[in-house]
Motif scaffolding. Structure first.
Motif, PDB file in Angstrom:
ATOM      1  N   VAL A 174       0.851  -1.183   0.000  1.00  0.00           N
ATOM      2  CA  VAL A 174       0.000   0.000   0.000  1.00  0.00           C
ATOM      3  C   VAL A 174       0.897   1.247   0.000  1.00  0.00           C
ATOM      4  O   VAL A 174       1.801   1.368   0.839  1.00  0.00           O
ATOM      5  N   TYR A 175       0.625   2.137  -0.940  1.00  0.00           N
ATOM      6  CA  TYR A 175       1.379   3.399  -1.052  1.00  0.00           C
ATOM      7  C   TYR A 175       0.413   4.569  -0.932  1.00  0.00           C
ATOM      8  O   TYR A 175      -0.785   4.453  -1.216  1.00  0.00           O
ATOM      9  N   ARG A 176       0.995   5.707  -0.556  1.00  0.00           N
ATOM     10  CA  ARG A 176       0.240   6.972  -0.584  1.00  0.00           C
ATOM     11  C   ARG A 176       1.207   8.087  -1.004  1.00  0.00           C
ATOM     12  O   ARG A 176       2.420   7.961  -0.867  1.00  0.00           O
ATOM     13  N   ARG A 177       0.647   9.108  -1.480  1.00  0.00           N
ATOM     14  CA  ARG A 177       1.477  10.226  -1.916  1.00  0.00           C
ATOM     15  C   ARG A 177       1.520  11.293  -0.813  1.00  0.00           C
ATOM     16  O   ARG A 177       0.498  11.638  -0.225  1.00  0.00           O
ATOM     17  N   ASN A 178       2.729  11.779  -0.592  1.00  0.00           N
ATOM     18  CA  ASN A 178       2.884  12.834   0.419  1.00  0.00           C
ATOM     19  C   ASN A 178       2.596  14.194  -0.192  1.00  0.00           C
ATOM     20  O   ASN A 178       2.197  14.309  -1.358  1.00  0.00           O
ATOM     21  N   ARG A 220       5.486   8.963  -3.879  1.00  0.00           N
ATOM     22  CA  ARG A 220       4.844   7.755  -3.337  1.00  0.00           C
ATOM     23  C   ARG A 220       5.595   7.300  -2.092  1.00  0.00           C
ATOM     24  O   ARG A 220       6.810   7.113  -2.097  1.00  0.00           O
ATOM     25  N   VAL A 232       3.271   2.635   2.681  1.00  0.00           N
ATOM     26  CA  VAL A 232       2.513   2.594   3.936  1.00  0.00           C
ATOM     27  C   VAL A 232       2.639   1.220   4.587  1.00  0.00           C
ATOM     28  O   VAL A 232       2.911   1.098   5.775  1.00  0.00           O
ATOM     29  N   SER A 233       2.395   0.156   3.815  1.00  0.00           N
ATOM     30  CA  SER A 233       2.543  -1.214   4.330  1.00  0.00           C
ATOM     31  C   SER A 233       3.139  -2.098   3.244  1.00  0.00           C
ATOM     32  O   SER A 233       2.800  -1.957   2.067  1.00  0.00           O
TER      33      SER A 233
END
Length: 286
Positions: free
Chosen positions: A115-119, A124, A127-128
């Motif tokens: 799991v990725y998210r953008r700051n 990217r 996250v996990s």
């Protein structure tokens, strides 16, 4: 005439009973001997077969807004069970079961993607981490083709019941259990994509197979019965082929001869003499 026929039948039955009594040991030996052979064949010669069963319930989910349709839905499920029977023995299910038996592993924990998210900067950020699936081996593997599986399984249904039974037969109890469970799980997995069914429940999983063939007690009982019949038939045939005259009635009534008397066996005394000399044939039966 009727009285004479009754008397003849009575005499024949009495003679038959005496014939059995005089050959009782032969009958016992033949009966027990073939009973032992039947037991030995069932216990040591014929390869045993074991069977194991699992029960499945296929049921459409009820519409809670229409409670009156429950009975209609139940009857429809019962009518379609024959279709489920055909599907279980179809290549769609059996090929999947064959593949599972060759590599019997089950997923304990499904794999998860990373799991990725953008700051705020648009990059990217992880996250996990991704985690692989956790699988474990589910017993011994068996190389069984779908064609062989079709001959190993059978499906039984009960009248007015939505539950049906899958029974597998194999040469070991563990193999019978594995085949029954594999076919049931494959059916549960494939039925939703083949038919509009949304509720399949394995009511009871297959246990270690029990011996189903040969039935040792039945083989032993069959050997005892066959031994008695064979021995009885041999005695009757031997007696029928014996041409020895065994009664005076046969000579007088059947052949029309005159009975001049009966000469019995007798043994000469040691003191018997002919013309003052000892008889050379003394002690001989005349």
């Amino acid at each position: 005439m009727e009285e004479k026929a009754t008397q003849t039948n009575t005499i024949d039955l009495k003679y038959l009973w005496n014939l059995v009594k005089s050959n009782i040991w032969r009958i016992i030996i033949w009966t027990i001997g073939l009973g032992i052979i039947g037991f030995a064949v069932a216990a040591f010669v014929i390869p045993p077969k074991y069977s194991s069963s699992t029960q499945i319930l296929v049921n459409q989910k009820k519409d809670r807004n229409d409670p009156n349709a429950a009975y209609t839905m139940q009857q429809a499920n019962i009518q379609v069970i024959n279709t489920y029977k055909d599907l279980i023995t179809s290549p769609v299910v059996l090929k999947d079961a064959s593949s599972y038996l060759a590599n019997p592993v089950k997923v304990v924990k499904k794999a998860k993607k990373a799991v990725y998210r953008r700051n705020a900067a648009g990059n990217r950020v992880l996250v996990s981490k991704a985690t692989p699936a956790v699988v474990e081996r589910d017993g011994k593997s068996y190389e069984i083709s779908s064609q062989k599986l079709q001959g190993m399984i059978s499906v039984q249904t009960q009248q007015n019941s939505q539950v049906f039974t899958i029974t597998a037969k194999a040469n070991t109890p563990e193999k019978a259990q594995a085949v029954a469970n594999a076919v049931a799980n494959s059916f549960k997995k494939k039925i939703t994509s083949v038919m509009d069914v949304n509720n399949v429940t394995i009511v009871s999983t297959a246990n270690k197979g029990a011996k189903s063939f040969p039935n040792t007690k039945l083989f032993t009982a069959a050997g005892l019965v066959i031994g008695f019949l064979i021995s009885f038939a041999i005695i009757i045939i031997r007696d029928a082929m014996n041409t020895t005259v065994r009664s005076d009635e046969y000579l007088t009534q059947d052949l029309g001869l005159t009975n001049l008397g009966t000469v019995t066996h007798f043994r000469l005394s040691n003191n018997f003499k002919v013309n003052g000399k000892d008889d050379k044939s003394k002690g001989k039966r005349v």
